[in-house]
Design an enzyme around this catalytic site. Structure first.
Site, PDB file in Angstrom:
ATOM      1  N   LEU A   1       0.885  -1.166   0.000  1.00  0.00           N
ATOM      2  CA  LEU A   1       0.000   0.000   0.000  1.00  0.00           C
ATOM      3  C   LEU A   1       0.920   1.211   0.000  1.00  0.00           C
ATOM      4  O   LEU A   1       1.986   1.193   0.635  1.00  0.00           O
ATOM      5  CB  LEU A   1      -0.887   0.010   1.248  1.00  0.00           C
ATOM      6  CG  LEU A   1      -1.966  -1.081   1.340  1.00  0.00           C
ATOM      7  CD1 LEU A   1      -2.718  -0.990   2.672  1.00  0.00           C
ATOM      8  CD2 LEU A   1      -2.953  -0.977   0.176  1.00  0.00           C
ATOM      9  N   ASP A   2       0.514   2.277  -0.690  1.00  0.00           N
ATOM     10  CA  ASP A   2       1.312   3.503  -0.706  1.00  0.00           C
ATOM     11  C   ASP A   2       1.481   4.036   0.708  1.00  0.00           C
ATOM     12  O   ASP A   2       0.639   3.782   1.569  1.00  0.00           O
ATOM     13  CB  ASP A   2       0.609   4.616  -1.492  1.00  0.00           C
ATOM     14  CG  ASP A   2       0.315   4.229  -2.919  1.00  0.00           C
ATOM     15  OD1 ASP A   2       0.983   3.341  -3.453  1.00  0.00           O
ATOM     16  OD2 ASP A   2      -0.621   4.844  -3.475  1.00  0.00           O
ATOM     17  N   LYS A   3       2.494   4.847   0.896  1.00  0.00           N
ATOM     18  CA  LYS A   3       2.736   5.460   2.204  1.00  0.00           C
ATOM     19  C   LYS A   3       1.466   6.134   2.731  1.00  0.00           C
ATOM     20  O   LYS A   3       1.106   5.999   3.893  1.00  0.00           O
ATOM     21  CB  LYS A   3       3.867   6.483   2.069  1.00  0.00           C
ATOM     22  CG  LYS A   3       4.242   7.146   3.362  1.00  0.00           C
ATOM     23  CD  LYS A   3       5.463   8.027   3.198  1.00  0.00           C
ATOM     24  CE  LYS A   3       5.853   8.626   4.541  1.00  0.00           C
ATOM     25  NZ  LYS A   3       7.003   9.520   4.441  1.00  0.00           N
TER      26      LYS A   3
END
Ligand code: URA
Length: 238
Positions: A110-112
């Site tokens: 998952l993106d930051k």
């Protein structure tokens, strides 16, 4: 398949693989009574033991290899092993789990800035299977958009023709559910890089908040942000 709780391995190898200590420290830990046998049997570094007969500081050992962790990822943490990238999702786990061998990795990323359901495992075959492009598991994302929907997004996402910038193949059909003009859920079966953000960019919008609420049949249930629970392989396929 071998049962990793009952099959026998050298004590120093077992504790080393679970991140408790380096193998040569075991003798001192035995001498100090940190490592003991459930039936108080005598132990040496090279004694062949099973996982469930050993105690560390009087407690049963951490789970053996084959762990699957379901985490509620907060926004701001990175799915990476590289400390240089900021706070890592691995920082939410007990510190000795960073030293386990086989290593724990995230199943996809998952993106930051994305929050929500994240799976991690030390099972390489499972990781490979679930991250393969052939594996079409539905995942639901809740997105908040910068601009009101224009009206054609549901049809475009469902069409299987949406091209993302720089890619050769269109996205597989995805299901958009509209909550209001800037809040939606989107169900996708792929896991392309920044896929949800790029899908909205492709229809002239911008995602300002993103949260994954499901992965297959799995949900966060009562997990709070930053918490995790262990799940079994069967619950992945249910
Ligand atoms: N799609 C994105 O754009 N970001 C994520 O983190 C997951 C899916």
């Amino acid at each position: 398949m071998k049962n990793s709780k009952t099959s026998k391995v050298r004590l120093d190898k077992l504790l080393g693989s679970l991140g408790y200590c380096v193998r040569k420290e075991v003798t001192a830990l035995l001498r100090d009574g940190v490592i003991t046998h459930t039936d108080n049997l005598p132990l040496k570094s090279d004694t062949k033991v099973s996982h469930d007969e050993i105690l560390y500081e009087g407690e049963p050992l951490d789970p053996p290899a084959g762990m699957i962790i379901l985490m509620s990822k907060p926004s701001g943490l990175v799915c990476s092993h590289d400390d240089g990238e900021g706070r890592l999702v691995y920082d939410l786990l007990p510190s000795r789990w960073r030293l386990r061998d086989p290593k724990i990795s995230t199943i996809g990323r998952l993106d930051k800035e994305t929050s929500g359901l994240l799976l991690l495992t030390d099972d390489g075959a499972l990781l490979h299977r679930l991250t393969s492009p052939k594996h079409k598991v539905p995942k639901v994302y809740e997105a908040t958009l910068d601009r009101p929907l224009r009206g054609d997004e549901t049809e475009i996402f469902a069409s299987g023709t949406l091209m993302l910038n720089g890619e050769k193949n269109p996205c597989l059909p995805a299901k958009l559910t509209i909550i209001d003009e800037t809040n939606v859920t989107l169900e996708i079966v792929e896991g392309r890089y920044h896929q949800v953000r790029r899908m909205f960019a492709a229809v002239g919008n911008h995602v300002i908040a993103l949260h994954r609420s499901t992965f297959g049949n799995l949900t966060l249930r009562d997990l709070k942000e930053g918490e995790y629970r262990l799940i079994d392989a069967e619950s992945l396929s249910r």
